[in-house]
Write a protein that holds these residues in place. Structure first.
Motif, PDB file in Angstrom:
ATOM      1  N   LEU A 170      18.063 -46.501  -4.689  1.00 41.94           N
ATOM      2  CA  LEU A 170      18.724 -45.723  -5.743  1.00 41.94           C
ATOM      3  C   LEU A 170      17.794 -45.575  -6.949  1.00 41.94           C
ATOM      4  N   LEU A 171      17.083 -46.690  -7.258  1.00 42.53           N
ATOM      5  CA  LEU A 171      16.127 -46.624  -8.366  1.00 42.53           C
ATOM      6  C   LEU A 171      15.096 -45.541  -8.089  1.00 42.53           C
ATOM      7  N   GLU A 172      14.614 -45.537  -6.861  1.00 43.19           N
ATOM      8  CA  GLU A 172      13.563 -44.589  -6.521  1.00 43.19           C
ATOM      9  C   GLU A 172      14.082 -43.159  -6.581  1.00 43.19           C
ATOM     10  N   THR A 173      15.259 -42.949  -5.987  1.00 40.98           N
ATOM     11  CA  THR A 173      15.831 -41.604  -5.985  1.00 40.98           C
ATOM     12  C   THR A 173      15.955 -41.066  -7.405  1.00 40.98           C
ATOM     13  N   LEU A 174      16.381 -41.962  -8.322  1.00 42.48           N
ATOM     14  CA  LEU A 174      16.630 -41.487  -9.674  1.00 42.48           C
ATOM     15  C   LEU A 174      15.416 -41.664 -10.595  1.00 42.48           C
ATOM     16  N   GLY A 175      14.333 -42.150 -10.024  1.00 43.05           N
ATOM     17  CA  GLY A 175      13.074 -42.184 -10.761  1.00 43.05           C
ATOM     18  C   GLY A 175      12.964 -43.293 -11.791  1.00 43.05           C
ATOM     19  N   TYR A 176      13.622 -44.424 -11.539  1.00 41.02           N
ATOM     20  CA  TYR A 176      13.510 -45.544 -12.475  1.00 41.02           C
ATOM     21  C   TYR A 176      12.588 -46.607 -11.892  1.00 41.02           C
ATOM     22  N   GLN A 177      11.777 -47.236 -12.779  1.00 37.60           N
ATOM     23  CA  GLN A 177      10.898 -48.285 -12.313  1.00 37.60           C
ATOM     24  C   GLN A 177      11.604 -49.639 -12.423  1.00 37.60           C
ATOM     25  N   SER A 178      12.319 -49.814 -13.540  1.00 32.68           N
ATOM     26  CA  SER A 178      12.899 -51.140 -13.735  1.00 32.68           C
ATOM     27  C   SER A 178      14.408 -51.112 -13.577  1.00 32.68           C
ATOM     28  N   LYS A 179      14.887 -52.114 -12.845  1.00 36.09           N
ATOM     29  CA  LYS A 179      16.307 -52.229 -12.570  1.00 36.09           C
ATOM     30  C   LYS A 179      17.052 -52.570 -13.863  1.00 36.09           C
ATOM     31  N   GLU A 180      16.396 -53.367 -14.704  1.00 31.29           N
ATOM     32  CA  GLU A 180      17.012 -53.757 -15.977  1.00 31.29           C
ATOM     33  C   GLU A 180      17.389 -52.535 -16.789  1.00 31.29           C
ATOM     34  N   GLU A 181      16.405 -51.626 -16.908  1.00 28.88           N
ATOM     35  CA  GLU A 181      16.616 -50.413 -17.686  1.00 28.88           C
ATOM     36  C   GLU A 181      17.753 -49.601 -17.066  1.00 28.88           C
ATOM     37  N   PHE A 182      17.735 -49.568 -15.730  1.00 27.33           N
ATOM     38  CA  PHE A 182      18.724 -48.781 -15.011  1.00 27.33           C
ATOM     39  C   PHE A 182      20.132 -49.312 -15.263  1.00 27.33           C
ATOM     40  N   LEU A 183      20.261 -50.633 -15.215  1.00 25.99           N
ATOM     41  CA  LEU A 183      21.587 -51.229 -15.355  1.00 25.99           C
ATOM     42  C   LEU A 183      22.162 -51.030 -16.761  1.00 25.99           C
ATOM     43  N   LYS A 184      21.286 -50.689 -17.707  1.00 21.34           N
ATOM     44  CA  LYS A 184      21.753 -50.517 -19.085  1.00 21.34           C
ATOM     45  C   LYS A 184      22.366 -49.146 -19.325  1.00 21.34           C
ATOM     46  N   MET A 185      22.115 -48.198 -18.439  1.00 18.98           N
ATOM     47  CA  MET A 185      22.508 -46.822 -18.762  1.00 18.98           C
ATOM     48  C   MET A 185      24.015 -46.618 -18.793  1.00 18.98           C
ATOM     49  N   ASP A 186      24.405 -45.596 -19.525  1.00 13.75           N
ATOM     50  CA  ASP A 186      25.795 -45.183 -19.559  1.00 13.75           C
ATOM     51  C   ASP A 186      25.940 -44.086 -18.506  1.00 13.75           C
ATOM     52  N   ILE A 187      26.683 -44.398 -17.439  1.00  9.02           N
ATOM     53  CA  ILE A 187      26.697 -43.501 -16.281  1.00  9.02           C
ATOM     54  C   ILE A 187      27.157 -42.093 -16.651  1.00  9.02           C
ATOM     55  N   THR A 188      28.247 -42.011 -17.376  1.00 14.18           N
ATOM     56  CA  THR A 188      28.791 -40.692 -17.698  1.00 14.18           C
ATOM     57  C   THR A 188      27.795 -39.863 -18.501  1.00 14.18           C
ATOM     58  N   ARG A 189      27.145 -40.499 -19.433  1.00 13.17           N
ATOM     59  CA  ARG A 189      26.269 -39.763 -20.346  1.00 13.17           C
ATOM     60  C   ARG A 189      24.871 -39.556 -19.749  1.00 13.17           C
ATOM     61  N   ASP A 190      24.325 -40.612 -19.119  1.00 12.05           N
ATOM     62  CA  ASP A 190      22.920 -40.552 -18.729  1.00 12.05           C
ATOM     63  C   ASP A 190      22.700 -40.078 -17.296  1.00 12.05           C
ATOM     64  N   LEU A 191      23.742 -40.149 -16.461  1.00  8.11           N
ATOM     65  CA  LEU A 191      23.519 -39.842 -15.052  1.00  8.11           C
ATOM     66  C   LEU A 191      24.111 -38.493 -14.655  1.00  8.11           C
ATOM     67  N   TYR A 192      25.296 -38.224 -15.134  1.00  8.79           N
ATOM     68  CA  TYR A 192      25.960 -36.982 -14.721  1.00  8.79           C
ATOM     69  C   TYR A 192      25.399 -35.790 -15.482  1.00  8.79           C
ATOM     70  N   VAL A 193      25.108 -34.710 -14.772  1.00  8.03           N
ATOM     71  CA  VAL A 193      24.708 -33.479 -15.446  1.00  8.03           C
ATOM     72  C   VAL A 193      25.940 -32.914 -16.153  1.00  8.03           C
ATOM     73  N   ASN A 194      27.070 -32.921 -15.440  1.00  7.36           N
ATOM     74  CA  ASN A 194      28.332 -32.513 -16.073  1.00  7.36           C
ATOM     75  C   ASN A 194      29.261 -33.720 -16.139  1.00  7.36           C
ATOM     76  N   PRO A 195      29.456 -34.278 -17.343  1.00  9.57           N
ATOM     77  CA  PRO A 195      30.291 -35.481 -17.464  1.00  9.57           C
ATOM     78  C   PRO A 195      31.706 -35.271 -16.902  1.00  9.57           C
ATOM     79  N   GLU A 196      32.169 -34.012 -16.847  1.00  2.00           N
ATOM     80  CA  GLU A 196      33.510 -33.754 -16.279  1.00  2.00           C
ATOM     81  C   GLU A 196      33.587 -34.192 -14.818  1.00  2.00           C
ATOM     82  N   ASP A 197      32.442 -34.094 -14.142  1.00  2.00           N
ATOM     83  CA  ASP A 197      32.414 -34.479 -12.732  1.00  2.00           C
ATOM     84  C   ASP A 197      32.828 -35.941 -12.562  1.00  2.00           C
TER      85      ASP A 197
END
Ligand code: ADP
Ligand code: MG
Length: 629
Positions: A170-197
């Motif tokens: 999953l890290l690789e697919t989304l282009g993250y090097q560190s898992k720590e950084e990844f785990l910090k993200m706000d899914i709705t804001r940082d991952l979804y292109v459309n937060p409504e989804d």
């Protein structure tokens, strides 16, 4: 007052005590000071494998190996120091010499009566528990491995929109090097292109407990968009409340790209087959047509939808021909096994027309199995037509050579007869004057002579006219075009097959004043002679057109790599009827006619030749007749 030491009372208590010890899953042993077993319940014999009678009086430590004996002794010591129970994992040896892992608790007390120290041992068989724990750990490891190694993204998230865990994919697919950084993200804001989804996703998973193949767009770390297919299950707490989600995220971008590529490739290939000018037909091994392109429709007149799956190959040509083709295809002798090249046949079109075609065919194999036959048919009608035209032209060419020579022959003969005839007429007229003066009776005969001679003169005159049938009508002529027109007819002739034609044509040449048909005839004579001079081994013919340095004339040269002309006959080649070719092959009129034509155009022909190397004929022509003077 009750007697506490009433024997029967004691026996009852002992029985009660024994009954209690048999109730649990725990082995209970009472030891004397020297570790001899004074009491053991049934569970002990179950754990150790020894019968109770055998155990009673035995030294307990014989059930332990040296290492565990030491452990037991220190357990005992510890207990004595603190007067409380201590537990430890200790291995005992069963009657069948198998080690049994137990949790052993030890407690001791002083018996008042005998003032001796007794030991209590509680034994719990934990080998099964250990096995289960180990198995659990192994299976956890297995799943962790799967989680880490699977090449699809897996994650566990909270309801609020944080990742709790994710795998490297999953890290690789989304282009993250560190898992720590990844785990910090706000899914709705940082991952979804459309937060409504995410809202929709949550609504569905809360309602159904799962979401399957939910299509959504995610942002990679670098902002790039990805098409993701989400499949998730809700995670619940003990009360069944949803606390988060876990699931699979499949990156669809690659699949979408590959599908697109496949579609394009397929489209390209079918376009390729469709746009072939040759008719392509594929049949299964039973002869049913399974592919039929546009050119095939055009050639046969049948439509694809009426042919595919319905028509049999034998409806296009006879069963015998079909059999013959399959026989040749399966043989090694016609272009290789499974292949057949340039096989001539006629096929039946829808309108019953028989069309001559050339067939190149092959068998399509899957492994060793024949699965289909493929045929490419080339329509030969146009080719046959051109060949026929060429033959006709050749006949006409020969004819016109003959006519031209007959003309000049007639003219020559007529010219020769004209002079003596003139003499005859002059002397006859003189005689007639003389005879008239003397009223000579032979006057009538003389008149007859003059009359007949005059008739001869008429014949000679018409012969001369025939000879002058080549009287030239001049018009602007493009010599390059004249050459190309000639080549169009000549190039496909058998005699030109092994000859390379090299053109150095100056297309900026001005038109010349000439008779186009005669000019073409001359060029054709030159090219045919060149080809005949190279008929044994092939070679090249170089045709050059250029403006002469004087600016008033042009030259056209025909350079061949043929047999050449021996010096001793070079002076004779322009003579009428001179030929070195076999009877019926050469007329000896080509060069003489050409010479006459060029002469009448006020031009010139020159020849240069080296036997064995080749010959060059160069023709000089003025741009206009006036300029030649
Ligand atoms: P024909 O070709 O019918 O014999 P032509 O007048 O065209 O008559 O030519 C006369 C002869 O000149 C030929 O038979 C041949 O010997 C010779 N000749 C003409 N052109 C060539 C050439 N390009 N190379 C060699 N010999 C030639
Ligand atoms: Mg000739």
């Amino acid at each position: 007052m009750q007697n506490r030491h009433n024997p029967s009372d004691y026996g009852e208590r002992a029985r009660m005590f024994q009954a209690i010890t048999e109730m649990g899953e725990v082995g209970i042993i009472v030891l004397d000071e020297k570790n001899h077993i004074e009491f053991a319940n049934r569970m002990v014999s179950q754990i150790t494998g020894y019968e109770t009678e055998k155990l009673l009086g035995t030294d307990f430590t014989v059930l332990l190996d040296a290492q565990n004996r030491t452990a037991f002794e220190s357990l005992k010591k510890e207990c004595a120091a603190h007067t409380t129970k201590f537990c430890q994992v200790i291995e005992i040896i069963s009657s069948s010499s198998n080690p049994v892992l137990t949790e052993m608790c030890f407690a001791s007390f002083i018996q008042e009566q005998s003032n001796s120290r007794k030991g209590f041992v509680y034994l719990r068989d934990i080998s099964l528990q250990k096995k289960l724990t180990e198995e659990l750990r192994a299976s956890e490891k297995k799943f962790r491995n799967l989680f880490e190694r699977i090449d699809q993204g897996i994650s566990i998230t909270t309801k609020e929109g944080r990742f709790l865990d994710c795998n490297p994919a999953l890290l690789e697919t989304l282009g993250y090097q560190s898992k720590e950084e990844f785990l910090k993200m706000d899914i709705t804001r940082d991952l979804y292109v459309n937060p409504e989804d995410r809202k929709e996703f949550q609504e569905r998973i809360e309602r159904d407990g799962f979401v399957k193949n939910f299509e959504v767009e995610f942002k990679k770390k670098n902002g790039e968009k990805l098409s993701i297919l989400l499949t998730s299950h809700a995670r619940t707490d003990e009360q069944g409340q949803v606390i988060g989600y876990q699931g699979l995220m499949i990156d669809m971008s690659e699949r979408i790209r590959m599908e697109q590529e496949l579609r394009e490739k397929h489209g390209f290939l079918s376009n390729l087959l469709e746009s072939s000018v040759d008719c392509i037909l594929v049949a299964d091994m039973k002869g049913k047509v399974i592919f039929f392109n546009k050119a095939a429709e055009k050639l046969t007149g049948y439509r694809e939808e009426d042919v595919i799956g319905t028509m049999h190959i034998s409806q296009f040509y006879s069963q015998e021909t079909a059999k013959e083709i399959m026989r040749m295809l399966r043989s090694d002798n016609f272009g290789g096994r499974g292949k057949l090249e340039n096989f001539m046949l006629t096929i039946n079109a829808q309108n019953n027309e028989e069309i001559p075609v050339s067939l190149s065919a092959s068998i399509v194999y899957e492994g060793d199995k024949e699965i289909a036959s493929l045929g490419i048919f080339t329509d030969l009608r146009e080719k046959i037509k051109i060949e026929k035209e060429l033959q006709d032209t050749q006949v006409r060419l020969l004819q016109s050579e003959k006519m031209a020579s007959l003309g000049s022959l007639a003219a020559g003969v007529a010219h020769e007869i004209n002079n003596p005839l003139g003499g005859i007429l002059i002397y006859a007229s003189l005689l007639m004057e003389d005879f008239e003066a003397h009223n000579d009776s032979r006057m009538q005969d003389l008149k007859k002579i003059v009359e007949e001679a005059t008739r001869c003169k008429e014949i000679v005159k018409s012969l001369l006219e025939f000879g002058r049938q080549t009287e030239t009508k001049f018009e602007p002529v493009d010599v390059n075009k004249a050459i190309i027109d000639d080549l169009f007819f000549l190039e496909n002739q058998v005699i030109f097959h092994d000859i390379k034609i090299i053109k150095h044509l100056d297309f900026s040449l001005p038109a010349i004043q000439a008779n186009p048909n005669q000019i073409k005839q001359v060029f054709m004579n030159m090219m045919v002679n060149a080809a005949e001079a190279m008929s044994d081994s092939g070679g090249s013919l170089t045709i050059t057109t250029e403006l002469c340095s004087d600016g008033a004339s042009i030259f056209i040269s025909f350079k061949d790599t043929g047999v050449g002309i021996p010096p001793e006959i070079q002076s004779k080649i322009f003579d009428p009827f001179f030929t070195t070719k076999a009877v019926g092959k050469g007329t000896g009129l080509g060069l003489s006619t050409s010479y006459g034509i060029i002469q009448s155009h006020h031009g010139n022909i020159e020849v240069e030749s080296e036997p064995g190397k080749g010959t060059t004929f160069t023709i000089y022509l003025p741009l206009t007749i006036e300029e030649a003077k």
